[in-house]
Scaffold this motif. Structure first.
Motif, PDB file in Angstrom:
ATOM      1  N   THR A 321       0.841  -1.203   0.000  1.00  0.00           N
ATOM      2  CA  THR A 321       0.000   0.000   0.000  1.00  0.00           C
ATOM      3  C   THR A 321       0.874   1.251   0.000  1.00  0.00           C
ATOM      4  O   THR A 321       0.643   2.202  -0.761  1.00  0.00           O
ATOM      5  CB  THR A 321      -0.915   0.004   1.228  1.00  0.00           C
ATOM      6  N   ARG A 324       2.561   1.576  -3.406  1.00  0.00           N
ATOM      7  CA  ARG A 324       1.593   2.025  -4.420  1.00  0.00           C
ATOM      8  C   ARG A 324       1.378   3.528  -4.337  1.00  0.00           C
ATOM      9  O   ARG A 324       1.415   4.243  -5.354  1.00  0.00           O
ATOM     10  CB  ARG A 324       0.275   1.282  -4.198  1.00  0.00           C
ATOM     11  N   ASP A 325       1.166   4.020  -3.116  1.00  0.00           N
ATOM     12  CA  ASP A 325       0.887   5.446  -2.953  1.00  0.00           C
ATOM     13  C   ASP A 325       2.127   6.295  -3.235  1.00  0.00           C
ATOM     14  O   ASP A 325       2.020   7.405  -3.763  1.00  0.00           O
ATOM     15  CB  ASP A 325       0.372   5.710  -1.541  1.00  0.00           C
ATOM     16  N   SER A 328       2.535   6.493  -6.983  1.00  0.00           N
ATOM     17  CA  SER A 328       1.496   7.387  -7.507  1.00  0.00           C
ATOM     18  C   SER A 328       1.864   8.849  -7.262  1.00  0.00           C
ATOM     19  O   SER A 328       1.694   9.703  -8.144  1.00  0.00           O
ATOM     20  CB  SER A 328       0.150   7.056  -6.843  1.00  0.00           C
ATOM     21  N   ALA A 329       2.409   9.132  -6.068  1.00  0.00           N
ATOM     22  CA  ALA A 329       2.812  10.504  -5.759  1.00  0.00           C
ATOM     23  C   ALA A 329       3.963  10.962  -6.643  1.00  0.00           C
ATOM     24  O   ALA A 329       4.072  12.148  -6.983  1.00  0.00           O
ATOM     25  CB  ALA A 329       3.212  10.602  -4.287  1.00  0.00           C
ATOM     26  N   TRP A 590       6.590  -0.733   5.707  1.00  0.00           N
ATOM     27  CA  TRP A 590       5.751   0.439   5.437  1.00  0.00           C
ATOM     28  C   TRP A 590       6.336   1.681   6.111  1.00  0.00           C
ATOM     29  O   TRP A 590       6.215   2.798   5.585  1.00  0.00           O
ATOM     30  CB  TRP A 590       4.309   0.201   5.874  1.00  0.00           C
ATOM     31  N   ARG A 594       7.310   5.148   4.329  1.00  0.00           N
ATOM     32  CA  ARG A 594       6.745   6.403   4.844  1.00  0.00           C
ATOM     33  C   ARG A 594       7.855   7.425   5.098  1.00  0.00           C
ATOM     34  O   ARG A 594       7.731   8.609   4.734  1.00  0.00           O
ATOM     35  CB  ARG A 594       5.969   6.128   6.134  1.00  0.00           C
ATOM     36  N   SER A 597       9.255   8.695   1.780  1.00  0.00           N
ATOM     37  CA  SER A 597       8.358   9.643   1.106  1.00  0.00           C
ATOM     38  C   SER A 597       8.562  11.057   1.629  1.00  0.00           C
ATOM     39  O   SER A 597       8.484  12.034   0.871  1.00  0.00           O
ATOM     40  CB  SER A 597       6.896   9.209   1.286  1.00  0.00           C
ATOM     41  N   ARG A 602       7.340  13.916  -0.817  1.00  0.00           N
ATOM     42  CA  ARG A 602       6.023  13.400  -1.184  1.00  0.00           C
ATOM     43  C   ARG A 602       5.450  12.595  -0.012  1.00  0.00           C
ATOM     44  O   ARG A 602       5.238  11.397  -0.113  1.00  0.00           O
ATOM     45  CB  ARG A 602       6.106  12.497  -2.413  1.00  0.00           C
ATOM     46  N   LEU A 604       3.457  10.497   2.566  1.00  0.00           N
ATOM     47  CA  LEU A 604       2.252   9.692   2.460  1.00  0.00           C
ATOM     48  C   LEU A 604       1.239  10.124   3.519  1.00  0.00           C
ATOM     49  O   LEU A 604       1.613  10.712   4.537  1.00  0.00           O
ATOM     50  CB  LEU A 604       2.590   8.206   2.625  1.00  0.00           C
ATOM     51  N   ARG A 615      -6.287   2.830   4.971  1.00  0.00           N
ATOM     52  CA  ARG A 615      -6.022   3.148   3.567  1.00  0.00           C
ATOM     53  C   ARG A 615      -6.198   1.912   2.689  1.00  0.00           C
ATOM     54  O   ARG A 615      -6.749   1.999   1.584  1.00  0.00           O
ATOM     55  CB  ARG A 615      -4.595   3.708   3.442  1.00  0.00           C
ATOM     56  N   ILE A 619      -8.828   1.433  -0.468  1.00  0.00           N
ATOM     57  CA  ILE A 619      -8.468   1.009  -1.825  1.00  0.00           C
ATOM     58  C   ILE A 619      -9.320  -0.173  -2.263  1.00  0.00           C
ATOM     59  O   ILE A 619      -9.818  -0.222  -3.389  1.00  0.00           O
ATOM     60  CB  ILE A 619      -6.970   0.639  -1.888  1.00  0.00           C
TER      61      ILE A 619
END
Length: 687
Positions: A321, A324-325, A328-329, A590, A594, A597, A602, A604, A615, A619
């Protein structure tokens, strides 16, 4: 239904059950050694004796079917004396080596001797001695302790389907062994240790490591295959010492595979415990800040279309997850969780899960296996197939490589042409499927991880739709996965977006220079030599193939070191628990993503585990429901196209080494050596 009286209480039980089972339904504890709920009845230990009205002597309750009007007494003076006598006989030749026996503290013989045995022994003669047998690298034998319950023989024959154990001799001269000394070849042989009620069979890798009262016990989920077996992780300090099965009737019953049980020693070897950055061609230790800074510097000003990510086979849903985010960011559509290149279609969930469910196999009456070897890919599921086959009325056919699956099947062909003939109704097995009340088809990764995989998937869907495999109360279309992370990855949409590249496209883009940064989240099964000059970030827990190629290494946590979510091949959402802590500076995956990011500018939208799981549910709602698999709506999936003539090839060539953990396991290496020696013995070759 039969009515009988047990210790003055009248009870009604189903016809065909035994007196022992009826007593347990009435809440009475009956000691036993040879009886086991999942094995045939032997009736040879006599520990389960009870008194039956009008019977001149105690009866063996495990072998006596219930009858209407029976009057049973389970705790009279006669029953107690009979049990004490049986226990005294069992202990005549049993060695008094409890202080050095690995079974000590969790031994059925110890427990029942205390509860039901005599308080002294009248035996003065010499005890017998029996030569220990070599059953391979997983099972330690002390056959002098054997009480001839024959559980091991019955399990090997009935459940594992490998008739390698038996008994020779009679009376106290009886010995259990393999006739000709050899290693056991079953993928389920470790379960013999759980079944043995004494210390005759113990775990060789675990021998003399710990006592049960020293261990911390955490129930979790296995990730060595896609079955998702329920397991118990026993640890001491920071080390996982053993893995045992947990009863789960819907998935693994009370068995686990040898890889699940014994690959845990790989958790301590070749671990990544601190970040690394490649400088002057060599990976050197660094801090988290410097590692993140190196990644940020390389990605600065880089378009998202030049960044790609691949998720591996053991990754938890929380980490996927976050990945993926993050992609995408960054504006990257190049994300894929299908390391093997399987042409699975995420558009329809019914097209990529095992819809029948594992327990549902027992309701089927015909099965077509396509491009799969369940014995290698999912040994526990293969045992369920054998269980259903033994019950009778179950026709099995295979398209693909012939193999010993521990049950009889009809080999229809080697490749997709035979599958197309069945879809068109030109093959005889098409009629078998149409006539079956609950037919099923199992599509393996060997049929999907090929150039024509999407066409094979569409052909299999036509068989399901045209031969009665899908109806209101039954869905016989199944995909058997080999990777624990695969279904969750598809559920979360870790597939290429609009204009995105799959794994093959990412590797081609990296080789050509079109992809400049590749993020490998536990991805070790790809051909890293094809990554060209791309900047590679590897996040994982073992120094496997991905770490060797990486420019930056970020140490993650293994499945025993974090609370994570996995989805098994049925689509069942399961949650694993943390049993130990990650080594050194390693962190949960994760959390690493985080933190990264934030370094990339970017951040999360979550900072806690609960927020990540919220989250996930946002999804895909399937993540809000733990336990039972959801019923999936049928729809279109796959794509029509030409089928190749090449035969289906199995995705797993070596059962014992399929992931970074099992490849780091010394025990699994010994298993491979023993299997090679057994092959040489069987074929008469040497060297």
């Amino acid at each position: 239904m039969a009515k009988l009286t047990i210790d003055g209480i009248e009870i009604e039980v189903p016809d065909g059950v035994t007196v022992l089972q009826a007593c347990e339904m009435a809440g009475r504890e009956i000691p036993r050694f040879c009886y086991h709920e999942r094995l045939s009845i032997a009736g040879n230990c006599r520990m389960c004796l009870v008194e039956m009205e009008k019977s001149p002597k105690p009866i063996a309750s495990c072998a006596m079917p219930v009858g209407n009007g029976m009057v049973i007494k389970t705790n009279t003076a006669m029953v107690q004396k009979a049990r004490q006598g049986v226990m005294e006989f069992l202990l005549i030749n049993h060695p008094l080596d409890c202080p050095i026996c690995d079974q000590g503290g969790e031994c059925d013989l110890q427990d029942q001797a205390m509860a039901f045995g005599f308080d002294r022994s009248r035996f003065l003669e010499m005890k017998r001695a029996v030569k220990d047998k070599d059953l391979g690298p997983l099972i330690e034998t002390h056959m002098t302790r054997c009480i001839h319950c024959t559980r091991c023989i019955r399990f090997a024959t009935e459940v594992a389907g490998v008739e390698e154990l038996g008994a020779t001799g009679r009376g106290e001269h009886m010995e259990v062994g393999t006739y000709v000394e050899r290693s056991l070849t079953s993928e389920l042989s470790g379960n013999l240790v759980d079944l043995c009620p004494v210390g005759a069979l113990t775990s060789k890798p675990y021998a003399f490591n710990a006592r049960p009262w020293e261990l911390n016990r955490i129930e979790s989920v296995d990730v060595m295959d896609a079955v998702g077996s329920s397991i118990r992780i026993d640890s001491r300090g920071g080390a996982v010492l053993r893995v045992l099965p947990v009863l789960n009737e819907d998935i693994n019953e009370e068995w686990i595979s040898d890889k699940t049980r014994h690959a845990c020693d790989g958790l301590r070897r070749q671990r990544l415990d601190r970040p690394y950055v490649r400088r002057d061609g060599r990976l050197v230790e660094t801090s988290w800040q410097d590692a993140f800074a190196a990644i940020a510097a390389r990605m600065k000003g880089l378009a998202g279309t030049r960044i790609a990510a691949i998720a591996g086979d053991l990754v938890d849903a929380e980490a996927m997850t976050a990945l993926r985010d993050l992609m995408s960011a960054l504006g990257s559509p190049h994300v894929d969780c299908r390391q093997d290149g399987a042409r699975l279609d995420p558009a329809c969930r019914a097209g990529y899960v095992f819809n029948t469910t594992i327990a549902g196999i027992e309701e089927a009456d015909a099965c077509l296996l396509v491009g799969t070897n369940p014995r290698r890919e999912a040994a526990i599921l293969n045992a369920r197939f054998r269980k259903r086959w033994l019950a009778g009325g179950f026709k099995i056919a295979l398209i693909g490589e012939p193999a010993d699956l521990t049950y009889k099947y009809e080999h229809l062909g080697a490749g997709p042409r035979t599958l197309a003939d069945i879809a068109a109704g030109r093959h005889g097995f098409a009629q078998t499927l149409r006539e079956a009340k609950r037919p099923m088809l199992v599509l393996g990764q060997g049929a999907l991880a090929r150039a024509d995989g999407a066409a094979v998937l569409a052909t299999a869907r036509r068989i399901a739709e045209g031969h009665g495999l899908v109806c209101d109360d039954w869905n016989g279309f199944n995909v058997l996965h080999t990777a624990a992370a695969r279904v969750a990855g598809l559920d979360l949409g870790l597939v290429p977006g609009a204009g995105g590249r799959d794994v093959a496209g990412i590797l081609a883009g990296a080789a050509s220079g079109e992809i400049e940064v590749v993020y490998l989240l536990g991805a070790d099964e790809i051909d890293t030599s094809r990554l060209g000059r791309a900047f590679v970030v590897y996040q994982g827990h073992h120094g496997d193939a991905g770490a060797h190629r990486a420019d930056v290494v970020l140490p993650g946590a293994a499945y025993t070191e974090k609370s994570g979510t996995w989805v098994n091949t049925e689509g069942r959402v399961q949650r694993g628990a943390q049993a130990t802590f990650p080594p050194g500076d390693a962190r949960e995956d994760w959390k690493i993503l985080r933190a990264l990011s934030g370094a990339l500018g970017r951040p999360l939208g979550f900072d806690t585990l609960d927020a990540v799981r919220a989250r996930m549910a946002a999804i895909n709602p399937v993540f809000a429901r733990l336990g039972a698999p959801a019923r999936n709506n049928w729809g279109a999936f796959g794509s029509d196209g030409p089928l190749e003539d090449a035969p289906f090839a199995g995705p797993i060539r070596t059962f014992h080494m399929t992931c970074p953990i099992s490849r780091a396991s010394e025990t699994m290496a010994r298993c491979i050596q023993a299997a090679a020696a057994e092959t040489r013995r069987a074929t008469g070759t040497h060297g």
